[in-house]
Design a protein around this motif. Sequence first.
Motif, mmCIF file in Angstrom:
data_model
loop_
_atom_site.group_PDB
_atom_site.id
_atom_site.type_symbol
_atom_site.label_atom_id
_atom_site.label_comp_id
_atom_site.label_asym_id
_atom_site.label_seq_id
_atom_site.Cartn_x
_atom_site.Cartn_y
_atom_site.Cartn_z
ATOM 1 N N GLU A 188 0.827 -1.210 0.000
ATOM 2 C CA GLU A 188 0.000 0.000 0.000
ATOM 3 C C GLU A 188 0.860 1.258 0.000
ATOM 4 O O GLU A 188 0.536 2.239 -0.680
ATOM 5 C CB GLU A 188 -0.940 -0.015 1.201
ATOM 6 N N ALA A 189 1.962 1.247 0.739
ATOM 7 C CA ALA A 189 2.865 2.402 0.773
ATOM 8 C C ALA A 189 3.522 2.616 -0.586
ATOM 9 O O ALA A 189 3.666 3.753 -1.041
ATOM 10 C CB ALA A 189 3.926 2.210 1.856
ATOM 11 N N VAL A 190 3.898 1.527 -1.238
ATOM 12 C CA VAL A 190 4.495 1.634 -2.579
ATOM 13 C C VAL A 190 3.489 2.240 -3.549
ATOM 14 O O VAL A 190 3.828 3.145 -4.329
ATOM 15 C CB VAL A 190 4.970 0.246 -3.073
ATOM 16 N N LEU A 191 2.261 1.769 -3.512
ATOM 17 C CA LEU A 191 1.232 2.301 -4.413
ATOM 18 C C LEU A 191 0.944 3.779 -4.129
ATOM 19 O O LEU A 191 0.793 4.574 -5.058
ATOM 20 C CB LEU A 191 -0.052 1.477 -4.294
ATOM 21 N N THR A 229 1.462 9.489 -5.645
ATOM 22 C CA THR A 229 1.660 10.867 -5.213
ATOM 23 C C THR A 229 3.036 11.429 -5.596
ATOM 24 O O THR A 229 3.235 12.643 -5.535
ATOM 25 C CB THR A 229 1.505 10.983 -3.680
ATOM 26 N N GLY A 230 3.973 10.527 -5.895
ATOM 27 C CA GLY A 230 5.333 10.966 -6.204
ATOM 28 C C GLY A 230 6.122 11.364 -4.960
ATOM 29 O O GLY A 230 7.155 11.998 -5.051
ATOM 30 N N ARG A 231 5.610 11.003 -3.791
ATOM 31 C CA ARG A 231 6.282 11.335 -2.528
ATOM 32 C C ARG A 231 6.749 10.063 -1.827
ATOM 33 O O ARG A 231 6.210 8.986 -2.035
ATOM 34 C CB ARG A 231 5.333 12.099 -1.617
ATOM 35 N N THR A 232 7.726 10.233 -0.944
ATOM 36 C CA THR A 232 8.202 9.129 -0.124
ATOM 37 C C THR A 232 7.189 8.850 0.977
ATOM 38 O O THR A 232 6.689 9.779 1.617
ATOM 39 C CB THR A 232 9.557 9.478 0.526
ATOM 40 N N VAL A 233 6.867 7.593 1.172
ATOM 41 C CA VAL A 233 5.953 7.195 2.253
ATOM 42 C C VAL A 233 6.781 6.470 3.292
ATOM 43 O O VAL A 233 7.475 5.503 3.000
ATOM 44 C CB VAL A 233 4.842 6.265 1.713
ATOM 45 N N THR A 234 6.722 6.960 4.534
ATOM 46 C CA THR A 234 7.483 6.372 5.626
ATOM 47 C C THR A 234 6.585 5.441 6.420
ATOM 48 O O THR A 234 5.471 5.813 6.793
ATOM 49 C CB THR A 234 8.025 7.478 6.552
ATOM 50 N N LEU A 235 7.084 4.226 6.657
ATOM 51 C CA LEU A 235 6.342 3.266 7.480
ATOM 52 C C LEU A 235 6.799 3.403 8.919
ATOM 53 O O LEU A 235 7.980 3.540 9.187
ATOM 54 C CB LEU A 235 6.573 1.845 6.966
ATOM 55 N N GLY A 236 5.868 3.331 9.839
ATOM 56 C CA GLY A 236 6.253 3.503 11.232
ATOM 57 C C GLY A 236 5.656 2.575 12.159
ATOM 58 O O GLY A 236 4.957 1.791 12.316
#
Length: 70
Positions: free
Chosen positions: A55-58, A63-70
């Motif tokens: 889901e974070a990759v998608l 969005t073209g932004r980095t998604v940080t998992l926490g």
Amino acid sequence: MDNPRGVVWPDVTRFAISKREPLRVEQEHFRDALNGDGNHIVSMAEGVHTLTVVEAVLESAATGRTVTLG
């Protein structure tokens, strides 16, 4: 012109990653389980984590932004 693998193009980097045929891998794991040799069980927590990463990759791709998992 042939494009060699692992060459950096202006906006694309290609990596030479070998990939096994998925059905063969699945059948090998099944054979190993029948023979008592394998332990390829995926836990619920591992499955949920994998879906979270997907889901974070998608989201990042959309969005073209980095998604940080926490």
